[in-house]
Design a protein around this motif. Structure first.
Motif, mmCIF file in Angstrom:
data_model
loop_
_atom_site.group_PDB
_atom_site.id
_atom_site.type_symbol
_atom_site.label_atom_id
_atom_site.label_comp_id
_atom_site.label_asym_id
_atom_site.label_seq_id
_atom_site.Cartn_x
_atom_site.Cartn_y
_atom_site.Cartn_z
ATOM 1 N N ALA A 172 0.818 -1.206 0.000
ATOM 2 C CA ALA A 172 0.000 0.000 0.000
ATOM 3 C C ALA A 172 0.859 1.265 0.000
ATOM 4 N N THR A 173 2.108 1.184 0.475
ATOM 5 C CA THR A 173 2.947 2.370 0.581
ATOM 6 C C THR A 173 4.195 2.288 -0.301
ATOM 7 N N ASN A 215 4.065 6.695 -7.389
ATOM 8 C CA ASN A 215 3.395 5.971 -6.314
ATOM 9 C C ASN A 215 2.955 4.624 -6.869
ATOM 10 N N THR A 216 3.687 3.572 -6.518
ATOM 11 C CA THR A 216 3.369 2.229 -7.008
ATOM 12 C C THR A 216 2.496 1.453 -6.027
ATOM 13 N N GLY A 217 2.046 2.131 -4.961
ATOM 14 C CA GLY A 217 1.194 1.476 -3.978
ATOM 15 C C GLY A 217 -0.272 1.541 -4.355
ATOM 16 N N THR A 218 -1.088 1.088 -3.441
ATOM 17 C CA THR A 218 -2.539 1.036 -3.686
ATOM 18 C C THR A 218 -3.299 2.130 -2.965
ATOM 19 N N GLU A 219 -2.587 2.990 -2.234
ATOM 20 C CA GLU A 219 -3.212 4.079 -1.499
ATOM 21 C C GLU A 219 -2.556 5.412 -1.857
ATOM 22 N N PRO A 220 -3.305 6.533 -1.735
ATOM 23 C CA PRO A 220 -2.664 7.844 -1.903
ATOM 24 C C PRO A 220 -1.527 8.001 -0.895
ATOM 25 N N ALA A 221 -0.457 8.705 -1.275
ATOM 26 C CA ALA A 221 0.719 8.778 -0.410
ATOM 27 C C ALA A 221 1.388 10.145 -0.485
ATOM 28 N N TRP A 222 1.828 10.624 0.707
ATOM 29 C CA TRP A 222 2.756 11.742 0.775
ATOM 30 C C TRP A 222 4.155 11.151 0.654
ATOM 31 N N LEU A 223 4.950 11.635 -0.267
ATOM 32 C CA LEU A 223 6.285 11.087 -0.481
ATOM 33 C C LEU A 223 7.318 12.210 -0.496
ATOM 34 N N SER A 224 8.540 11.846 -0.203
ATOM 35 C CA SER A 224 9.672 12.762 -0.288
ATOM 36 C C SER A 224 10.797 12.055 -1.019
ATOM 37 N N ILE A 225 11.783 12.821 -1.456
ATOM 38 C CA ILE A 225 12.975 12.215 -2.039
ATOM 39 C C ILE A 225 14.182 12.566 -1.186
ATOM 40 N N SER A 226 15.166 11.672 -1.183
ATOM 41 C CA SER A 226 16.449 11.946 -0.533
ATOM 42 C C SER A 226 17.535 11.862 -1.591
ATOM 43 N N GLY A 283 5.561 18.034 -3.080
ATOM 44 C CA GLY A 283 4.265 18.656 -3.328
ATOM 45 C C GLY A 283 3.122 17.870 -2.718
ATOM 46 N N SER A 284 1.990 17.849 -3.391
ATOM 47 C CA SER A 284 0.787 17.222 -2.876
ATOM 48 C C SER A 284 0.878 15.700 -2.922
ATOM 49 N N GLN A 285 -0.125 15.050 -2.334
ATOM 50 C CA GLN A 285 -0.198 13.589 -2.364
ATOM 51 C C GLN A 285 -0.178 13.061 -3.790
ATOM 52 N N LEU A 286 0.364 11.839 -3.918
ATOM 53 C CA LEU A 286 0.294 11.138 -5.193
ATOM 54 C C LEU A 286 -0.770 10.045 -5.105
ATOM 55 N N ALA A 287 -1.639 10.012 -6.076
ATOM 56 C CA ALA A 287 -2.626 8.941 -6.154
ATOM 57 C C ALA A 287 -1.936 7.655 -6.591
ATOM 58 N N PRO A 288 -2.532 6.500 -6.338
ATOM 59 C CA PRO A 288 -1.941 5.235 -6.813
ATOM 60 C C PRO A 288 -1.680 5.294 -8.317
ATOM 61 N N GLY A 289 -0.453 4.971 -8.703
ATOM 62 C CA GLY A 289 -0.071 4.985 -10.101
ATOM 63 C C GLY A 289 0.355 6.348 -10.629
ATOM 64 N N GLU A 290 0.201 7.418 -9.836
ATOM 65 C CA GLU A 290 0.533 8.757 -10.313
ATOM 66 C C GLU A 290 2.042 8.990 -10.308
#
Length: 313
Positions: free
Chosen positions: A34-35, A63-74, A109-116
């Motif tokens: 999911a994440t 976002n390769t998960g099944t739920e919307p996600a807040w993500l960051s990069i390092s 930025g904003s949340q990513l939808a699944p697959g976005e």
């Protein structure tokens, strides 16, 4: 930015302060689908410019998960102090690794939808003399961070420096200095006179020459031995930075071989005692690293100058 998003990024920043190494670990095997997320990148080719080398690393987060996600990069930069910014409006934090390079963490930025997918390109600049041969710096790394602090897959990358003849073939290793090489020149005397606002004020001509390519953010010029009630008040042209025992040379980081001349403005209170105060010292040196360590200089003797100081009616 939402409060939840801000808390998440602050949590990541706290993790960085505890141990930067955790930001570049492989994906946790038990991470829930999911994440899950991934990052793909292009090649970082740094082009010769009239101010060192510059380039952009094309980056896409998915976002390769099944739920919307807040993500960051390092991002672990391949050359110390080479990372400049991400080309998206969000918060970034950074910390030093043991070798002096930084690990930078940025929201996307904003949340990513699944697959976005989302482009979050990063720009880099290396303030080194351009060469007729190609060079390469290894050790860069980029990855995805989830809001709970766990890291997704990481991808290594290098910085390839294009030669001034246009070639990227047969690159030599890029070498960054570990010592600064500053030459400081100042006026022989600093004299403060009564100004229109009632305070005493004077200008000290300063010239800073920066040789080499050691990492730094600014080059300060400090005054040692000023009496109480006398302080460094700014520079002309204005550098836009606060002054303490001295002021930073205006213009930020120096290009290898660059020389800047400016006035260091010094002020004293209205009730300062008029008189000859003997000699004071002007000195310059930079700091870099996990504990803001002083960078050793090639020739410390030419970083320090002595001058006379007086306040006149």
């Amino acid at each position: 930015m939402t409060n939840g998003r801000r808390r998440a990024l602050l949590g990541i920043a706290t993790m960085m302060a505890v141990g930067v190494g955790t930001l570049a670990t492989p994906a946790v095997a038990s991470a829930a689908e999911a994440t899950s997320a991934s990052v793909s990148i292009g090649s970082l080719v740094l082009e010769p410019t009239d101010r060192g080398y510059a380039g952009t690393l094309a980056t896409t987060v998915t976002n390769t998960g099944t739920e919307p996600a807040w993500l960051s990069i390092s991002i672990v930069e391949p050359v110390a102090n080479s990372w400049q910014k991400i080309e998206i409006d969000d918060v970034c934090f950074w910390n030093w690794n043991a070798d002096g390079r930084r690990t930078i963490t940025c929201g996307i930025g904003s949340q990513l939808a699944p697959g976005e997918e989302r482009r979050v390109d990063s720009t880099f600049r290396v303030l080194s003399k351009t060469r007729k041969y190609a060079m390469e710096a290894l050790g860069g790394e980029i990855g995805v961070l989830h809001n709970d602090g766990t890291s997704g897959p990481t991808t290594p990358f290098s910085a390839l420096f294009r030669s001034t003849t246009g070639s990227v073939a047969d690159p030599r290793p890029f070498v960054q200095d570990t010592r600064s090489n500053i030459t400081l020149k100042v006026g022989k005397a600093l004299k403060l006179k009564k100004d229109t606002d009632g305070r005493f004020r004077g200008r000290l001509p300063v010239t800073v020459t920066w040789r080499g390519n050691a990492p730094h953010q600014y080059v300060p010029v400090d005054l040692v031995g000023l009496p109480d009630g006398v302080w460094a008040d700014g520079t002309d042209p204005d550098g836009g930075m606060p002054c303490f025992t001295g002021c930073a040379a205006p213009g930020g980081e120096f290009m290898q071989g660059e020389t800047r001349t400016f006035d260091l403005i010094v002020s004293a209170a209205e009730d300062a005692v008029v008189g000859d105060y003997g000699t004071i010292t002007a000195t310059s040196g930079v700091s870099w690293g996990p504990d803001w360590e002083t960078t050793p200089d090639v020739d410390p003797a030419d970083n320090t100058r002595t001058l006379t100081f007086k306040i006149v009616a």
